[in-house]
Design a protein around this motif. Structure first.
Motif, PDB file in Angstrom:
ATOM      1  N   ARG A 152       7.177 -16.527  -6.917  1.00  0.00           N
ATOM      2  CA  ARG A 152       6.945 -17.347  -5.735  1.00  0.00           C
ATOM      3  C   ARG A 152       5.464 -17.667  -5.661  1.00  0.00           C
ATOM      4  NH1 ARG A 152       6.102 -14.750  -0.241  1.00  0.00           N
ATOM      5  NH2 ARG A 152       4.992 -12.814  -0.655  1.00  0.00           N
ATOM      6  N   SER A 163       0.720 -22.638   3.102  1.00  0.00           N
ATOM      7  CA  SER A 163       2.053 -23.199   2.881  1.00  0.00           C
ATOM      8  C   SER A 163       3.125 -22.129   3.009  1.00  0.00           C
ATOM      9  CB  SER A 163       2.134 -23.826   1.487  1.00  0.00           C
ATOM     10  OG  SER A 163       2.234 -22.804   0.484  1.00  0.00           O
ATOM     11  N   ILE A 166       7.106 -21.113  -2.177  1.00  0.00           N
ATOM     12  CA  ILE A 166       8.078 -21.856  -2.978  1.00  0.00           C
ATOM     13  C   ILE A 166       8.420 -21.018  -4.210  1.00  0.00           C
ATOM     14  CG2 ILE A 166       7.258 -24.112  -2.209  1.00  0.00           C
ATOM     15  CD1 ILE A 166       5.895 -24.412  -4.963  1.00  0.00           C
ATOM     16  N   THR A 167       9.598 -21.260  -4.789  1.00  0.00           N
ATOM     17  CA  THR A 167      10.011 -20.521  -5.981  1.00  0.00           C
ATOM     18  C   THR A 167       9.433 -21.173  -7.231  1.00  0.00           C
ATOM     19  OG1 THR A 167      12.056 -21.798  -6.134  1.00  0.00           O
ATOM     20  CG2 THR A 167      12.127 -19.719  -4.892  1.00  0.00           C
ATOM     21  N   THR A 168       9.158 -20.362  -8.236  1.00  0.00           N
ATOM     22  CA  THR A 168       8.609 -20.855  -9.492  1.00  0.00           C
ATOM     23  C   THR A 168       9.409 -20.285 -10.658  1.00  0.00           C
ATOM     24  OG1 THR A 168       7.050 -19.021  -9.802  1.00  0.00           O
ATOM     25  CG2 THR A 168       6.297 -20.904  -8.500  1.00  0.00           C
ATOM     26  N   GLN A 185       8.642 -24.877 -13.574  1.00  0.00           N
ATOM     27  CA  GLN A 185       9.168 -25.478 -12.352  1.00  0.00           C
ATOM     28  C   GLN A 185       8.498 -24.818 -11.160  1.00  0.00           C
ATOM     29  OE1 GLN A 185      13.422 -25.461 -11.986  1.00  0.00           O
ATOM     30  NE2 GLN A 185      13.414 -26.214  -9.889  1.00  0.00           N
ATOM     31  N   ALA A 186       8.014 -25.614 -10.216  1.00  0.00           N
ATOM     32  CA  ALA A 186       7.433 -25.123  -8.972  1.00  0.00           C
ATOM     33  C   ALA A 186       8.069 -25.897  -7.840  1.00  0.00           C
ATOM     34  CB  ALA A 186       5.924 -25.300  -8.971  1.00  0.00           C
ATOM     35  N   GLY A 187       9.004 -25.261  -7.113  1.00  0.00           N
ATOM     36  CA  GLY A 187       9.795 -25.996  -6.148  1.00  0.00           C
ATOM     37  C   GLY A 187      10.583 -27.072  -6.865  1.00  0.00           C
ATOM     38  N   PRO A 188      10.516 -28.352  -6.423  1.00  0.00           N
ATOM     39  CA  PRO A 188      11.272 -29.423  -7.093  1.00  0.00           C
ATOM     40  C   PRO A 188      10.545 -30.043  -8.285  1.00  0.00           C
ATOM     41  CG  PRO A 188      10.211 -30.286  -5.134  1.00  0.00           C
ATOM     42  CD  PRO A 188       9.886 -28.813  -5.178  1.00  0.00           C
TER      43      PRO A 188
END
Length: 270
Positions: A152, A163, A166-168, A185-188
């Protein structure tokens, strides 16, 4: 959410270690033992002292008292931080500093760039809280990074806003002895990059970045040369356990202005 002073005081105490100067390709230039002390003097003031012990010379001591946090610095909830230049200019020297903080150990890194934007020097600072035993971590290698990492990320902006996490996900693979591929990948947002191994570095030819493997499980990521009108980021990473990695980035806009930092904690899952 703790405020910046609360976050800064996660670094309170006495830290013993060393300042190791490195060339951009990782060759050691010097190594100087050090002792750093951060003392809380109120809820919003502190005293800072650092002493270096160069061989054959008297100790070099610096003391500072402060009642405000410099606008070029940001502290994360675990005490990790970045500080440094708030504006890159092609006519001036430029520098960033990172500190990843554990309860009893810290890994800090300074990245210095010459006028024109070329990486010139690195300073690695390995510290242990006074009275504790330093964990032994080997110099980082590609083999330790191979696999899939999930985690994250939390972004701390220069206006002190924070912020939501977000998931990574990051997958590191090696298609040959000299080629390493990263899919992330970081979020979308997703992306992919490829690097060529060169000694203790991975060179990302498409972007001009280099990843340098450091002692004590560390890594430095930054441009080899900062390009005008191009957004960029610098990063310190730390493999604190075989399957746990901390990362901290400091990010700049295309106009050279500092905008934010991002703290990431990852776990290897495959």
């Amino acid at each position: 959410m703790p405020n910046q002073w609360d976050n800064l005081f996660k670094n309170e105490g006495t830290w013993k270690g060393s300042f190791t100067k490195l060339t951009p390709d990782g060759a050691e230039v010097s190594d100087v033992p050090s002792c750093l002390m951060l003392e809380r003097t109120s809820a919003a003031s502190a005293r800072f002292q650092v002493t270096r012990y160069p061989a054959g010379q008297p100790p070099q001591e610096s003391k500072t008292e402060f009642a405000s946090i410099n606008q070029s610095s940001l502290f994360c909830e675990d005490g990790s931080f970045t500080k440094g230049s708030t504006q890159w200019s092609p006519t001036a020297r430029f520098g960033t500093e990172f500190g990843l903080t554990l309860p009893n150990a810290r890994l800090r890194l300074v990245q210095l760039f010459a006028p024109g934007g070329q990486l010139s020097d690195l300073v690695l600072i390995r510290e242990t809280r006074d009275g504790t035993t330093a964990a032994v971590r080997p110099t980082l290698s590609v083999d330790q990074l191979l696999g899939t990492w999930r985690g994250r990320a939390i972004t701390y902006r220069s206006d002190w806003s924070v912020s939501q996490p977000i998931t990574t996900q990051l997958t590191v693979s090696q298609s040959s002895s000299e080629t390493v591929t990263q899919q992330w990948q970081a979020g979308p947002v997703t992306g992919q990059s490829q690097a060529q191994a060169s000694g203790s570095r991975l060179l990302f030819e498409q972007t001009g970045y280099q990843l340098l493997f450091l002692p004590n499980g560390g890594l430095s990521l930054c441009p080899q040369t900062i390009q005008q009108q191009t957004a960029f980021r610098c990063e310190l990473g730390w493999l604190v356990e075989p399957n746990i990695r901390l990362r901290l980035t400091r990010e700049y806009e295309a106009n050279g202005s500092w905008s934010q930092q991002t703290w990431i904690k990852e776990e290897k899952v495959a």
